[in-house]
Design an enzyme around this catalytic site. Structure first.
Site, PDB file in Angstrom:
ATOM      1  N   ARG A 161       8.292  -2.993 -35.551  1.00  0.00           N
ATOM      2  CA  ARG A 161       7.856  -2.350 -34.316  1.00  0.00           C
ATOM      3  C   ARG A 161       8.368  -0.913 -34.265  1.00  0.00           C
ATOM      4  O   ARG A 161       9.480  -0.626 -34.709  1.00  0.00           O
ATOM      5  CB  ARG A 161       8.384  -3.095 -33.090  1.00  0.00           C
ATOM      6  CG  ARG A 161       7.851  -4.500 -32.927  1.00  0.00           C
ATOM      7  CD  ARG A 161       6.368  -4.529 -32.588  1.00  0.00           C
ATOM      8  NE  ARG A 161       5.902  -5.898 -32.434  1.00  0.00           N
ATOM      9  CZ  ARG A 161       5.441  -6.650 -33.421  1.00  0.00           C
ATOM     10  NH1 ARG A 161       5.390  -6.164 -34.656  1.00  0.00           N
ATOM     11  NH2 ARG A 161       5.033  -7.886 -33.182  1.00  0.00           N
ATOM     12  N   HIS A 221      -2.122  -2.116 -29.313  1.00  0.00           N
ATOM     13  CA  HIS A 221      -2.504  -2.195 -30.723  1.00  0.00           C
ATOM     14  C   HIS A 221      -2.405  -0.827 -31.387  1.00  0.00           C
ATOM     15  O   HIS A 221      -2.754   0.198 -30.793  1.00  0.00           O
ATOM     16  CB  HIS A 221      -3.950  -2.688 -30.857  1.00  0.00           C
ATOM     17  CG  HIS A 221      -4.082  -4.178 -30.774  1.00  0.00           C
ATOM     18  ND1 HIS A 221      -3.268  -5.047 -31.459  1.00  0.00           N
ATOM     19  CD2 HIS A 221      -4.980  -4.965 -30.095  1.00  0.00           C
ATOM     20  CE1 HIS A 221      -3.649  -6.293 -31.210  1.00  0.00           C
ATOM     21  NE2 HIS A 221      -4.676  -6.264 -30.382  1.00  0.00           N
ATOM     22  N   CYS A 250       2.961  -1.916 -33.451  1.00  0.00           N
ATOM     23  CA  CYS A 250       3.296  -2.381 -34.797  1.00  0.00           C
ATOM     24  C   CYS A 250       3.423  -1.206 -35.769  1.00  0.00           C
ATOM     25  O   CYS A 250       2.778  -0.176 -35.597  1.00  0.00           O
ATOM     26  CB  CYS A 250       2.222  -3.331 -35.314  1.00  0.00           C
ATOM     27  SG  CYS A 250       2.082  -4.844 -34.353  1.00  0.00           S
TER      28      CYS A 250
END
Length: 262
Positions: free
Chosen positions: A249, A166, A240
């Site tokens: 990405r 993340h 991300c």
């Protein structure tokens, strides 16, 4: 002089209007408070809990490795299977339970799905987090772990050891991934050895469906000028971008430069 006559229905209309305004104001204030609490939960509470859990898991792995007896070497297993799509940041998936042949000469059993089995250290980012098998959001990424893409190689193997993490919320281990520079080091510790990779390629942005970045010889299929053309031992870090979105990405690649057995 005429005295104005106030009709009862006019009074009721004004009272109802005031009540409606009051109720609407209360609703807006309540909705604002709820939204604020949700933001606090996402940006602060999930980070706090995930980081605490990830730190605890790192210490647990270190204790486990300090007390275990090294496994005897055995016959190496086969190669990895087909790499998944680069946008599978959720959904997990299991790896085949084959032996993993490391450059250290020690063969370790392949991890089970969602099992934390290695530690990722990136000195520039002051980052030290567990690596777990799979990229399931609830079982891996939302715990503040970095996830290993099933089907890609394991640490130290020839091929591509591909990871996802993340960038925002839930520990956000890859929040500062854009701060990495060429020649920075990325270390992966397992029960068998510590593998050091050196960053040598960075892809600032590509499609979430760019599966080429996690292939055995990683190369973007969206931006083919980014990637490798020869077999090697690579690490791939994906997250991300831009922040607080999952539209694209970012990819950082490194090449294995040293292996130190435990």
């Amino acid at each position: 002089m005429r005295v104005p006559v106030v009709q009862h229905h006019s009074r009721r209309r004004r009272a109802l209007g005031r009540r409606a305004l009051w109720t609407g104001g209360e609703f807006l204030v309540t909705a604002g408070v709820v939204l604020l609490l949700l933001v606090v939960h996402q940006l602060w509470w999930t980070n706090r809990e995930a980081r605490r859990g990830a730190e605890h898991q790192v210490h647990a792995l270190e204790r486990q490795w300090a007390t275990q007896t090294p496994a005897p070497a055995s016959t190496p297993g086969g190669a990895a299977g087909t790499a998944p799509s680069a946008n599978t940041a959720a959904g997990g998936g299991s790896s085949s339970h084959r032996s993993a042949n490391t450059n250290a000469g020690t063969i370790a059993a392949a991890p089970h799905r969602s099992q934390a089995y290695a530690i990722l250290t990136i000195p520039r980012l002051h980052l030290r987090v567990p690596i777990a098998e799979g990229v399931s959001k609830p079982n891996v990424l939302n715990k503040g772990y970095v996830g290993h893409y099933p089907g890609t190689q394991q640490p130290g193997q020839a091929g591509n050891f591909a990871l996802a993490g993340h960038r925002n919320t839930h520990g956000e281990p890859f929040r500062y991934l854009p701060s990495l520079r060429l020649k920075d080091t990325v270390r992966v510790e397992t029960s068998a050895a510590t593998f050091t990779y050196t960053v040598d390629k960075i892809l600032p942005q590509t499609s979430a469906a760019d599966s080429g970045v996690i292939r055995p010889i990683p190369r973007s299929i969206v931006r083919p000028s980014y990637g490798y053309s020869r077999p090697g031992s690579y690490v791939t870090l994906t997250t991300c971008t831009p922040e607080f979105t999952s539209r694209y990405r970012m990819v950082v690649w490194g090449t294995l430069t040293s292996t130190r057995p435990r």
